[in-house]
Structures are given as C-alpha cells and as structure tokens.
Design a protein around this motif. Structure first.
Motif, PDB file in Angstrom:
ATOM      1  N   ALA A  69      46.751  35.427-107.726  1.00 49.85           N
ATOM      2  CA  ALA A  69      46.457  36.789-107.287  1.00 49.85           C
ATOM      3  C   ALA A  69      47.035  37.102-105.926  1.00 49.85           C
ATOM      4  O   ALA A  69      47.250  38.260-105.594  1.00 49.85           O
ATOM      5  N   ARG A  81      45.722  45.912-108.017  1.00 46.60           N
ATOM      6  CA  ARG A  81      45.178  44.577-108.260  1.00 46.60           C
ATOM      7  C   ARG A  81      43.833  44.452-107.557  1.00 46.60           C
ATOM      8  O   ARG A  81      43.712  44.728-106.359  1.00 46.60           O
ATOM      9  N   THR A  83      40.731  41.762-106.748  1.00 48.49           N
ATOM     10  CA  THR A  83      40.346  40.352-106.698  1.00 48.49           C
ATOM     11  C   THR A  83      38.940  40.252-106.122  1.00 48.49           C
ATOM     12  O   THR A  83      38.676  40.753-105.027  1.00 48.49           O
ATOM     13  N   SER A 274      40.965  37.819-110.574  1.00 43.95           N
ATOM     14  CA  SER A 274      41.817  38.977-110.341  1.00 43.95           C
ATOM     15  C   SER A 274      42.103  39.712-111.638  1.00 43.95           C
ATOM     16  O   SER A 274      42.157  39.107-112.712  1.00 43.95           O
TER      17      SER A 274
END
Length: 294
Positions: A69, A81, A83, A274
């Motif tokens: 990630a 994205r 995480t 992630s």
C-alpha cells in the motif's frame, strides 16, 4: 619420343610435393611473421557479490517489510487508496499521492509522513500537540474558544472540510460543544467522511453540511463513541455505499457490531489493510468492508 628417365620423374614429383606442402604450411606460419601488435583481450569482468539478488540465497535473507500500500504506485484520476493504520487512523492517498492521515496521534502513525493531518480531542489517541513539523497542514477538529473548527482546505487534488459535532466533557460529565469534527475528504471522484469520535446522532443541519458521501469511516465500539443503534441511525441517514469500521478494541467488539448490521448490509472481510476505491467500483448495495489494522 624417348621416355623421361626415372630419376627425372622422381625429381619433378619431389618438387611438386614440396610446393604443395609450402602452400599448406604458409597459413599456419603466417602469425609468426612480424605484424602490428594487437592489445590483449580484456579479461571478463568479475561480478561483485550480491547475495540479495542471488536466487539460491533468497530464502536465507530476512523478509523485507514493504507494504504494497505504501509503494508510490500511481492511481487513476478517479481512484483513492485507503489504508487502515489502526484505531481511528487511516491514510488516504489521492491520484497525485497527496496523503491525508485521520486522527493523527502519538501512538498509531502511518509509515509515511502525511501532507495533511486531521485530529480530534476526545482522547489523546486521536490527536497530538507535537505533530511532525514536516506535515504541511495540521487540522484540529476543535477550537479553544469553543466555536466550530470550520476547516475548508484545498491542496493540489484534495479538498478537506469539517463539520463540527459535540463530545462528552469527560471531566465534568457535561457536553463539550464542537469538540469533535467529522472530516470530509474529497479526492479523485469520491467524498470520504471520517466520523471521528462521534458521540451523538446527527441533526438535519449536520447531515446537510456533510452532503453526499461515498465512503464512511465509522467507529463501531458502541460505548466510548455512539451506541450501536445510534451509529446505525447515522449510517442510514448518510446512505453511503461503502462503510469501513474503525475504533474497535477487540474482535469481540467488531463482531458484535457486524452481527448487528449483517441483516441489512453486506459484510466483506479483507486480508489486506488497503483498498483502492473509485466511483465505478463502489458496491451496488451498501456494504461494510473490514480492513485489518492494529
């Protein structure tokens, strides 16, 4: 005509044979003739020892902890994205790799320095008074004068704004007005709402200020924050297609919440912390996605 004497024929044969042998021997003897000197061919280079790239030794090396990630992998213009770092901290990365860390604190930190850090002050695990000086923007979810924080920040391809909520006054048992903020992060084509340390259901005005959201990061402990029924009411009002649990202290706490909602929502358990999300990848039916954290 008189025939050639035998001895003359023998001499002629020997002469012919000597000429033939000279032709055969000359090519071999040619290199011995004087010529321009040529440099010696360089020796083949000896490769340095690189045990880290030697397939036979890979298993003997210590594993390299490089979470996928956090590699600088480019995102599409419509992607974000997410995480889950742990507790209430997420790392949100935009297509231009602008990084936002939610509820940034001294205990649970992302492995990379964020550009923007949001905080709430219900507990010390949701803020720090000594953030890394390399963070460009530190956004407190409260103000010392008791007014709403009212953040409205744009940086590159990210927009962060806040909607104030109240929290319990832990010292006196009353209410700390505007002590918490719901932060809305707009990146790619998504709106992501981090509910922070939410202690009450939302008013129609707060819901209107939050607006349409695609992803909600939701505390599910059911005690320190809002109770389970109240949190479900908030989620039903926000109508986000994707919800990611946070702020749980044990598997029991998480499972208790998931048991409460699984009759009305899909639940997916991820093996990785992630996920890359875009508008087109959002579920058709509202879903909880559980990301492992610490």
């Amino acid at each position: 005509m008189p025939s050639t004497p035998v001895w003359r024929r023998a001499i002629a044969f020997a002469t012919s044979l000597a000429s033939l042998l000279a032709l055969l021997i000359v090519p071999v003897a040619t290199p011995l003739a004087p010529a321009v000197a040529q440099p010696a061919a360089p020796a083949a280079p000896v490769a340095p020892e690189r045990p880290d790239t030697c397939p036979g030794l890979v298993s003997a090396l210590p594993p390299r902890a490089v979470p996928a990630a956090f590699r600088p992998v480019a995102l599409a213009p419509d992607q974000v994205r997410l995480t889950y770092v742990g507790h209430s901290t997420f790392l949100i990365e935009s297509p231009k790799l602008v990084r936002v860390a939610t509820d940034y604190n001294d205990y649970v930190k992302p492995p990379v320095l964020p550009d923007i850090a949001t905080m709430n002050r219900a507990h010390s695990s949701h803020f720090t008074l000594a953030p890394d000086p390399g963070i460009r923007f530190v956004l407190h979810g409260w103000r010392d004068d008791g007014k709403p924080a009212g953040h409205d920040l744009s940086y590159q391809d990210v927009h962060v704004r806040s909607v104030a909520t109240n929290i319990r006054d832990w010292s006196g048992g009353g209410t700390d007005r505007h002590g918490n903020s719901i932060f809305i992060v707009e990146a790619g084509t998504l709106c992501i709402a981090h509910l922070g340390h939410l202690h009450h259901t939302l008013t129609p005005q707060q819901i209107a200020e939050i607006g349409r959201v695609d992803v909600v990061l939701v505390p599910v402990d059911g005690s320190y924050t809002l109770d389970l029924d109240g949190m479900v009411e908030v989620l039903q009002a926000l109508k986000a297609p994707l919800m990611i649990p946070m702020h749980y202290f044990s598997r029991y706490t998480l499972d208790r919440f998931l048991e409460r909602v699984k009759a009305d929502y899909d639940v997916e358990i991820s093996d990785t912390p992630s996920v890359v999300v875009s508008k087109t990848s959002l579920p058709a039916k509202p879903k909880f996605l559980v990301l492992p954290g610490r």
